[in-house]
Scaffold this motif. Sequence first.
Motif, PDB file in Angstrom:
ATOM      1  N   ALA A   1       0.828  -1.211   0.000  1.00 27.58           N
ATOM      2  CA  ALA A   1       0.000   0.000   0.000  1.00 27.58           C
ATOM      3  C   ALA A   1       0.861   1.259   0.000  1.00 27.58           C
ATOM      4  O   ALA A   1       0.618   2.204  -0.761  1.00 27.58           O
ATOM      5  CB  ALA A   1      -0.940  -0.004   1.200  1.00 27.58           C
ATOM      6  N   VAL A   2       1.890   1.291   0.849  1.00 29.90           N
ATOM      7  CA  VAL A   2       2.784   2.457   0.893  1.00 29.90           C
ATOM      8  C   VAL A   2       3.592   2.553  -0.400  1.00 29.90           C
ATOM      9  O   VAL A   2       3.816   3.652  -0.923  1.00 29.90           O
ATOM     10  CB  VAL A   2       3.726   2.376   2.117  1.00 29.90           C
ATOM     11  CG1 VAL A   2       4.721   3.534   2.094  1.00 29.90           C
ATOM     12  CG2 VAL A   2       2.917   2.420   3.407  1.00 29.90           C
ATOM     13  N   LYS A   3       4.003   1.408  -0.925  1.00 30.34           N
ATOM     14  CA  LYS A   3       4.752   1.401  -2.184  1.00 30.34           C
ATOM     15  C   LYS A   3       3.972   2.086  -3.291  1.00 30.34           C
ATOM     16  O   LYS A   3       4.556   2.707  -4.182  1.00 30.34           O
ATOM     17  CB  LYS A   3       5.081  -0.039  -2.570  1.00 30.34           C
ATOM     18  CG  LYS A   3       5.832  -0.181  -3.893  1.00 30.34           C
ATOM     19  CD  LYS A   3       6.053  -1.643  -4.228  1.00 30.34           C
ATOM     20  CE  LYS A   3       6.738  -1.812  -5.574  1.00 30.34           C
ATOM     21  NZ  LYS A   3       6.927  -3.244  -5.923  1.00 30.34           N
ATOM     22  N   ARG A   4       2.643   2.000  -3.242  1.00 33.38           N
ATOM     23  CA  ARG A   4       1.827   2.586  -4.287  1.00 33.38           C
ATOM     24  C   ARG A   4       1.822   4.107  -4.263  1.00 33.38           C
ATOM     25  O   ARG A   4       1.274   4.737  -5.167  1.00 33.38           O
ATOM     26  CB  ARG A   4       0.396   2.045  -4.214  1.00 33.38           C
ATOM     27  CG  ARG A   4       0.301   0.570  -4.524  1.00 33.38           C
ATOM     28  CD  ARG A   4       0.983   0.224  -5.850  1.00 33.38           C
ATOM     29  NE  ARG A   4       1.266  -1.211  -5.909  1.00 33.38           N
ATOM     30  CZ  ARG A   4       2.408  -1.717  -6.324  1.00 33.38           C
ATOM     31  NH1 ARG A   4       3.392  -0.928  -6.711  1.00 33.38           N
ATOM     32  NH2 ARG A   4       2.569  -3.019  -6.352  1.00 33.38           N
ATOM     33  N   LEU A   5       2.461   4.711  -3.259  1.00 33.77           N
ATOM     34  CA  LEU A   5       2.676   6.156  -3.317  1.00 33.77           C
ATOM     35  C   LEU A   5       3.562   6.536  -4.497  1.00 33.77           C
ATOM     36  O   LEU A   5       3.665   7.708  -4.857  1.00 33.77           O
ATOM     37  CB  LEU A   5       3.301   6.665  -2.018  1.00 33.77           C
ATOM     38  CG  LEU A   5       2.351   6.829  -0.829  1.00 33.77           C
ATOM     39  CD1 LEU A   5       3.126   7.281   0.399  1.00 33.77           C
ATOM     40  CD2 LEU A   5       1.257   7.829  -1.149  1.00 33.77           C
ATOM     41  N   SER A   6       4.207   5.535  -5.082  1.00 35.14           N
ATOM     42  CA  SER A   6       5.018   5.805  -6.272  1.00 35.14           C
ATOM     43  C   SER A   6       4.184   6.418  -7.384  1.00 35.14           C
ATOM     44  O   SER A   6       4.728   7.115  -8.253  1.00 35.14           O
ATOM     45  CB  SER A   6       5.678   4.520  -6.773  1.00 35.14           C
ATOM     46  OG  SER A   6       4.706   3.580  -7.199  1.00 35.14           O
ATOM     47  N   ILE A   7       2.860   6.183  -7.368  1.00 34.66           N
ATOM     48  CA  ILE A   7       2.043   6.780  -8.424  1.00 34.66           C
ATOM     49  C   ILE A   7       2.033   8.302  -8.320  1.00 34.66           C
ATOM     50  O   ILE A   7       1.929   8.999  -9.327  1.00 34.66           O
ATOM     51  CB  ILE A   7       0.610   6.220  -8.423  1.00 34.66           C
ATOM     52  CG1 ILE A   7      -0.188   6.683  -7.218  1.00 34.66           C
ATOM     53  CG2 ILE A   7       0.593   4.719  -8.551  1.00 34.66           C
ATOM     54  CD1 ILE A   7      -1.662   6.343  -7.298  1.00 34.66           C
ATOM     55  N   LEU A   8       2.143   8.824  -7.083  1.00 30.19           N
ATOM     56  CA  LEU A   8       2.239  10.278  -6.911  1.00 30.19           C
ATOM     57  C   LEU A   8       3.543  10.787  -7.490  1.00 30.19           C
ATOM     58  O   LEU A   8       3.560  11.750  -8.271  1.00 30.19           O
ATOM     59  CB  LEU A   8       2.134  10.636  -5.434  1.00 30.19           C
ATOM     60  CG  LEU A   8       2.525  12.073  -5.059  1.00 30.19           C
ATOM     61  CD1 LEU A   8       1.596  13.071  -5.736  1.00 30.19           C
ATOM     62  CD2 LEU A   8       2.510  12.249  -3.545  1.00 30.19           C
ATOM     63  N   PHE A   9       4.649  10.133  -7.134  1.00 24.96           N
ATOM     64  CA  PHE A   9       5.956  10.555  -7.641  1.00 24.96           C
ATOM     65  C   PHE A   9       6.013  10.434  -9.158  1.00 24.96           C
ATOM     66  O   PHE A   9       6.563  11.297  -9.851  1.00 24.96           O
ATOM     67  CB  PHE A   9       7.068   9.708  -6.997  1.00 24.96           C
ATOM     68  CG  PHE A   9       7.056   9.695  -5.499  1.00 24.96           C
ATOM     69  CD1 PHE A   9       6.668  10.814  -4.770  1.00 24.96           C
ATOM     70  CD2 PHE A   9       7.429   8.558  -4.793  1.00 24.96           C
ATOM     71  CE1 PHE A   9       6.654  10.806  -3.387  1.00 24.96           C
ATOM     72  CE2 PHE A   9       7.424   8.539  -3.416  1.00 24.96           C
ATOM     73  CZ  PHE A   9       7.035   9.655  -2.709  1.00 24.96           C
TER      74      PHE A   9
END
Length: 289
Positions: free
Chosen positions: A247-255
């Motif tokens: 779930a935290v890894k999916r913050l990559s979509i913001l970057f």
Amino acid sequence: MWLALALLTALFESGKDVFGKKGLMAGADAYVMAWAWRLLALPFLLPLLLLPQTLPVELGPGFWPALLTGGALNILAAILYMKAISQSDLSLSVPLITFTPLFLLLTSPLLLSETPSAGGMAGVVLIVTGAYLLNVSRLSTGWLEPIRTLLHAPGARLMLGVALIWSLTANIDKIGLQNSSPLVWAVAINAAIALGMLPLMVLRRQPPQVSRALPWKWLLLVGFCGGLTTLCQMLAISLTQVPYVIAVKRLSILFTALAGLLLLREQGLGERLAGTLVMLAGVILLALS
């Protein structure tokens, strides 16, 4: 510590996306880029095996089945992933990966007998809800329109398939590292994928002049980011439950969306700010649960 490692995973994952897109735009095909992602990660991972107390590692009975299964599934996922980002904007295709935590709520209890806490589950749901809000401007034409917009974009269905596959391989990763160590598994899974793709690359071999023209700078950067993504993810998974890390890894979509706007001049990032805030709230909830 797991949260910091998961955030680094997100950062390097985004770098892999951006450099992969640049390489595809520079002439590499999806198969070459997928192979480079795994093969060229090894030069950055293998030297770490020389660190004190890294080897030898006793391999458990579940190591080889996990390696064979995870390797095969990840070969398919890598090819689909690179095909997806070659066919659409990063800011449209990559957000679909956020559905992986949703799939993990189903696969983790089945494969690992892990049950997220109420707070952790709420955090995962918030991050997935944030992905829905990334196209909130489409809501005026129907509450399903933000989802339709993503699904109708070229490459979107391929990326949704990747999300489903990764909901399985994330659990297999945990089985693999439980039967080895985070670093040994990170090296082994990348080597298995690269070796498994070798027959495909031989069958698809290109003329020498085309090989010389490959965008090696972007291939190497994809390998570098891919290697560090794998390492940080395995370390984080060893410290907490799989759905939290993914779930935290999916913050990559913001970057990745920010990079798409600034570096690749993609449009429409502003409407995704609401989704981003919801996703950040989900990360905070995960960290506190």
